[in-house]
Motif scaffolding. Structure first.
Motif, PDB file in Angstrom:
ATOM      1  N   ALA A 246       0.856  -1.196   0.000  1.00 18.02           N
ATOM      2  CA  ALA A 246       0.000   0.000   0.000  1.00 18.02           C
ATOM      3  C   ALA A 246       0.887   1.238   0.000  1.00 18.02           C
ATOM      4  O   ALA A 246       0.768   2.119   0.864  1.00 18.02           O
ATOM      5  N   LEU A 247       1.761   1.305  -0.976  1.00 15.62           N
ATOM      6  CA  LEU A 247       2.772   2.362  -1.035  1.00 15.62           C
ATOM      7  C   LEU A 247       2.127   3.748  -1.073  1.00 15.62           C
ATOM      8  O   LEU A 247       2.587   4.687  -0.427  1.00 15.62           O
ATOM      9  N   VAL A 248       1.059   3.878  -1.845  1.00 18.51           N
ATOM     10  CA  VAL A 248       0.295   5.119  -1.881  1.00 18.51           C
ATOM     11  C   VAL A 248      -0.918   4.894  -0.990  1.00 18.51           C
ATOM     12  O   VAL A 248      -1.924   4.325  -1.413  1.00 18.51           O
ATOM     13  N   GLY A 249      -0.821   5.306   0.257  1.00 14.74           N
ATOM     14  CA  GLY A 249      -1.847   4.983   1.237  1.00 14.74           C
ATOM     15  C   GLY A 249      -3.153   5.742   1.057  1.00 14.74           C
ATOM     16  O   GLY A 249      -4.206   5.276   1.480  1.00 14.74           O
ATOM     17  N   SER A 250      -3.108   6.906   0.426  1.00 17.08           N
ATOM     18  CA  SER A 250      -4.301   7.720   0.229  1.00 17.08           C
ATOM     19  C   SER A 250      -4.778   7.584  -1.215  1.00 17.08           C
ATOM     20  O   SER A 250      -4.087   8.002  -2.156  1.00 17.08           O
ATOM     21  N   LEU A 251      -5.965   7.012  -1.394  1.00 19.63           N
ATOM     22  CA  LEU A 251      -6.500   6.799  -2.742  1.00 19.63           C
ATOM     23  C   LEU A 251      -7.405   7.938  -3.206  1.00 19.63           C
ATOM     24  O   LEU A 251      -7.652   8.083  -4.404  1.00 19.63           O
ATOM     25  N   ALA A 252      -7.918   8.729  -2.288  1.00 19.02           N
ATOM     26  CA  ALA A 252      -8.887   9.771  -2.648  1.00 19.02           C
ATOM     27  C   ALA A 252      -8.414  10.671  -3.800  1.00 19.02           C
ATOM     28  O   ALA A 252      -9.200  10.979  -4.700  1.00 19.02           O
ATOM     29  N   PRO A 253      -7.128  11.115  -3.814  1.00 20.32           N
ATOM     30  CA  PRO A 253      -6.714  12.000  -4.902  1.00 20.32           C
ATOM     31  C   PRO A 253      -6.639  11.320  -6.265  1.00 20.32           C
ATOM     32  O   PRO A 253      -6.530  12.010  -7.289  1.00 20.32           O
ATOM     33  N   HIS A 254      -6.707   9.989  -6.289  1.00 17.16           N
ATOM     34  CA  HIS A 254      -6.454   9.260  -7.529  1.00 17.16           C
ATOM     35  C   HIS A 254      -7.707   8.695  -8.190  1.00 17.16           C
ATOM     36  O   HIS A 254      -7.622   8.068  -9.247  1.00 17.16           O
ATOM     37  N   PHE A 255      -8.871   8.927  -7.577  1.00 12.04           N
ATOM     38  CA  PHE A 255     -10.120   8.417  -8.142  1.00 12.04           C
ATOM     39  C   PHE A 255     -11.196   9.492  -8.077  1.00 12.04           C
ATOM     40  O   PHE A 255     -11.200  10.333  -7.167  1.00 12.04           O
ATOM     41  N   VAL A 256     -12.094   9.462  -9.048  1.00  9.35           N
ATOM     42  CA  VAL A 256     -13.177  10.439  -9.068  1.00  9.35           C
ATOM     43  C   VAL A 256     -14.092  10.205  -7.861  1.00  9.35           C
ATOM     44  O   VAL A 256     -14.085   9.132  -7.261  1.00  9.35           O
ATOM     45  N   SER A 257     -14.873  11.195  -7.525  1.00  8.15           N
ATOM     46  CA  SER A 257     -15.765  11.084  -6.371  1.00  8.15           C
ATOM     47  C   SER A 257     -16.974  10.208  -6.691  1.00  8.15           C
ATOM     48  O   SER A 257     -17.364  10.055  -7.850  1.00  8.15           O
ATOM     49  N   GLY A 258     -17.556   9.649  -5.639  1.00  4.41           N
ATOM     50  CA  GLY A 258     -18.711   8.783  -5.788  1.00  4.41           C
ATOM     51  C   GLY A 258     -19.994   9.470  -5.377  1.00  4.41           C
ATOM     52  O   GLY A 258     -20.026  10.697  -5.175  1.00  4.41           O
ATOM     53  N   PRO A 259     -21.064   8.704  -5.201  1.00  7.68           N
ATOM     54  CA  PRO A 259     -22.380   9.279  -4.890  1.00  7.68           C
ATOM     55  C   PRO A 259     -22.417  10.120  -3.615  1.00  7.68           C
ATOM     56  O   PRO A 259     -23.151  11.110  -3.545  1.00  7.68           O
ATOM     57  N   VAL A 260     -21.668   9.717  -2.596  1.00 10.50           N
ATOM     58  CA  VAL A 260     -21.709  10.484  -1.347  1.00 10.50           C
ATOM     59  C   VAL A 260     -20.330  11.041  -0.980  1.00 10.50           C
ATOM     60  O   VAL A 260     -20.055  11.323   0.173  1.00 10.50           O
ATOM     61  N   GLY A 261     -19.481  11.212  -1.983  1.00 10.16           N
ATOM     62  CA  GLY A 261     -18.171  11.799  -1.711  1.00 10.16           C
ATOM     63  C   GLY A 261     -17.025  10.952  -2.213  1.00 10.16           C
ATOM     64  O   GLY A 261     -17.222   9.923  -2.847  1.00 10.16           O
ATOM     65  N   LYS A 262     -15.834  11.383  -1.879  1.00 16.88           N
ATOM     66  CA  LYS A 262     -14.637  10.704  -2.353  1.00 16.88           C
ATOM     67  C   LYS A 262     -14.299   9.502  -1.475  1.00 16.88           C
ATOM     68  O   LYS A 262     -14.971   9.219  -0.483  1.00 16.88           O
ATOM     69  N   VAL A 263     -13.242   8.786  -1.876  1.00 19.18           N
ATOM     70  CA  VAL A 263     -12.755   7.670  -1.079  1.00 19.18           C
ATOM     71  C   VAL A 263     -12.409   8.169   0.323  1.00 19.18           C
ATOM     72  O   VAL A 263     -11.755   9.199   0.481  1.00 19.18           O
ATOM     73  N   GLU A 264     -12.834   7.429   1.337  1.00 18.78           N
ATOM     74  CA  GLU A 264     -12.449   7.755   2.710  1.00 18.78           C
ATOM     75  C   GLU A 264     -11.214   6.943   3.069  1.00 18.78           C
ATOM     76  O   GLU A 264     -11.275   5.710   3.149  1.00 18.78           O
ATOM     77  N   ASP A 265     -10.089   7.613   3.254  1.00 21.19           N
ATOM     78  CA  ASP A 265      -8.838   6.951   3.587  1.00 21.19           C
ATOM     79  C   ASP A 265      -8.643   6.895   5.095  1.00 21.19           C
ATOM     80  O   ASP A 265      -8.816   7.911   5.785  1.00 21.19           O
ATOM     81  N   ARG A 266      -8.279   5.710   5.592  1.00 21.03           N
ATOM     82  CA  ARG A 266      -8.013   5.520   7.009  1.00 21.03           C
ATOM     83  C   ARG A 266      -6.657   4.844   7.178  1.00 21.03           C
ATOM     84  O   ARG A 266      -6.279   4.005   6.367  1.00 21.03           O
ATOM     85  N   THR A 267      -5.932   5.218   8.224  1.00 20.70           N
ATOM     86  CA  THR A 267      -4.653   4.582   8.515  1.00 20.70           C
ATOM     87  C   THR A 267      -4.739   3.831   9.838  1.00 20.70           C
ATOM     88  O   THR A 267      -5.517   4.190  10.719  1.00 20.70           O
ATOM     89  N   LEU A 268      -3.918   2.801   9.955  1.00 18.92           N
ATOM     90  CA  LEU A 268      -3.846   2.018  11.190  1.00 18.92           C
ATOM     91  C   LEU A 268      -2.470   1.385  11.286  1.00 18.92           C
ATOM     92  O   LEU A 268      -1.641   1.528  10.388  1.00 18.92           O
ATOM     93  N   THR A 269      -2.240   0.671  12.373  1.00 16.31           N
ATOM     94  CA  THR A 269      -0.986  -0.044  12.563  1.00 16.31           C
ATOM     95  C   THR A 269      -1.292  -1.507  12.829  1.00 16.31           C
ATOM     96  O   THR A 269      -2.015  -1.839  13.774  1.00 16.31           O
ATOM     97  N   ASN A 270      -0.758  -2.381  11.993  1.00 17.97           N
ATOM     98  CA  ASN A 270      -0.962  -3.822  12.128  1.00 17.97           C
ATOM     99  C   ASN A 270       0.194  -4.520  12.849  1.00 17.97           C
ATOM    100  O   ASN A 270       0.306  -5.741  12.800  1.00 17.97           O
TER     101      ASN A 270
END
Length: 299
Positions: A246-270
């Motif tokens: 997941a080298l590019v962790g934020s997808l929102a800038p790379h895809f068009v918006s959907g019906p209720v907004g853009k991709v919601e990006d979340r980060t965590l630690t596994n």
């Protein structure tokens, strides 16, 4: 039929749909129950399995060739190897910038430059020291590079993988949770089938934003932005910053918006299992996204 469909990533050719479901479906149900108190049963989760498409007819899954640096092909395989290595250098102090000696001064790989086995060997040796890839043997690393390349470049492979997802989608399916290369498979399958009843896409450990993957997506991105995946209403993307895939962790800038907004990006630690699908599934940030889709379908 299943309300939630899970789509696995690479290196699962030694598994099967029933075996994967024992672990992955249980992890998904545990995650949702513990984070939202929403309970759904085993019959509500299915695993779309496509690992068998990487097994040559007439062989066993265990018959992995003794691949080495000479078997990494120019183009996508070499580019992906270099990207993984560069990211591992950034986040893991156990990975040297390159092997000591001649590799340290080598330039980044270019498709116009003849591929040298030493260039590849240096990167394979470096990645073998990375916490992310341990204890993966170098020939398994080569195998993983080839699976990514084959899915993107070979029509019979991507057709079979997407068909495996389609086989699990029913009128009751509302949530697709896709991991690693599986997020590419699921995304493209959803784009092909806008009439599916799926309302929620949850991607975890996804390489969809990686330029060498993104520019090859189907449908092709327009002006650098990928299409919205079919009839999906909500798309949640979850990534561990230490996840090399997941080298590019934020997808929102790379895809068009959907019906209720853009991709919601979340980060965590596994923890030490940065790319592990089970860890992603049991994490509250993933589980709450799954639960949201289940609640909407029950409303």
């Amino acid at each position: 039929m299943a309300r939630v469909v899970l789509v696995h990533g690479i290196a699962q050719q030694f598994q099967g749909p029933e075996l994967l479901s024992l672990r992955l479906a249980a992890a998904a149900r545990d995650g949702v129950r513990l984070s939202s108190e929403l309970v759904f049963g085993p019959e509500d989760v299915a695993c779309a399995f496509y690992g068998n498409v990487f097994v040559e007819p007439g062989t066993r899954a265990g018959d992995l060739p003794a691949w080495d640096e000479h078997d990494v092909e120019e183009g996508l395989e070499a580019e992906l190897l270099d990207v993984w290595w560069q990211r591992a250098v950034e986040i893991d102090d156990q990975v040297a910038p390159a092997d000591e000696g001649e590799a340290r001064g080598w330039p980044a790989y270019a498709a116009t430059r003849p591929l040298r086995s030493g260039w590849v060997r240096a990167r394979l040796n470096a990645l073998a020291q990375a916490r992310f890839f341990q204890p993966v043997a170098k020939r398994l690393l080569v195998s993983e590079l080839k699976q990514v390349r084959r899915y993107l470049d070979e029509p019979p492979v991507w057709q079979a993988a997407r068909a495996a997802v389609a086989a699990e989608i029913s009128a009751e399916t509302r949530v697709v949770v896709a991991h690693s290369l599986g997020s590419v498979v699921a995304y493209e399958a959803l784009c092909e089938n806008p009439g599916w009843p799926v309302t929620d896409l949850v991607t975890v450990g996804s390489p969809l934003g990686l330029p060498l993957i993104h520019r090859r997506l189907s449908p092709l991105p327009v002006e650098g932005r990928g299409a919205w995946p079919g009839g999906v209403v909500r798309w949640t993307n979850v990534a561990d910053p230490g996840d090399v895939v997941a080298l590019v962790g934020s997808l929102a800038p790379h895809f068009v918006s959907g019906p209720v907004g853009k991709v919601e990006d979340r980060t965590l630690t596994n923890g030490v299992r940065m790319h592990d699908f089970e860890r992603y599934l049991t994490a509250p940030k993933t589980a709450t996204a799954i639960a949201a889709g289940l609640r909407e379908s029950s409303a």
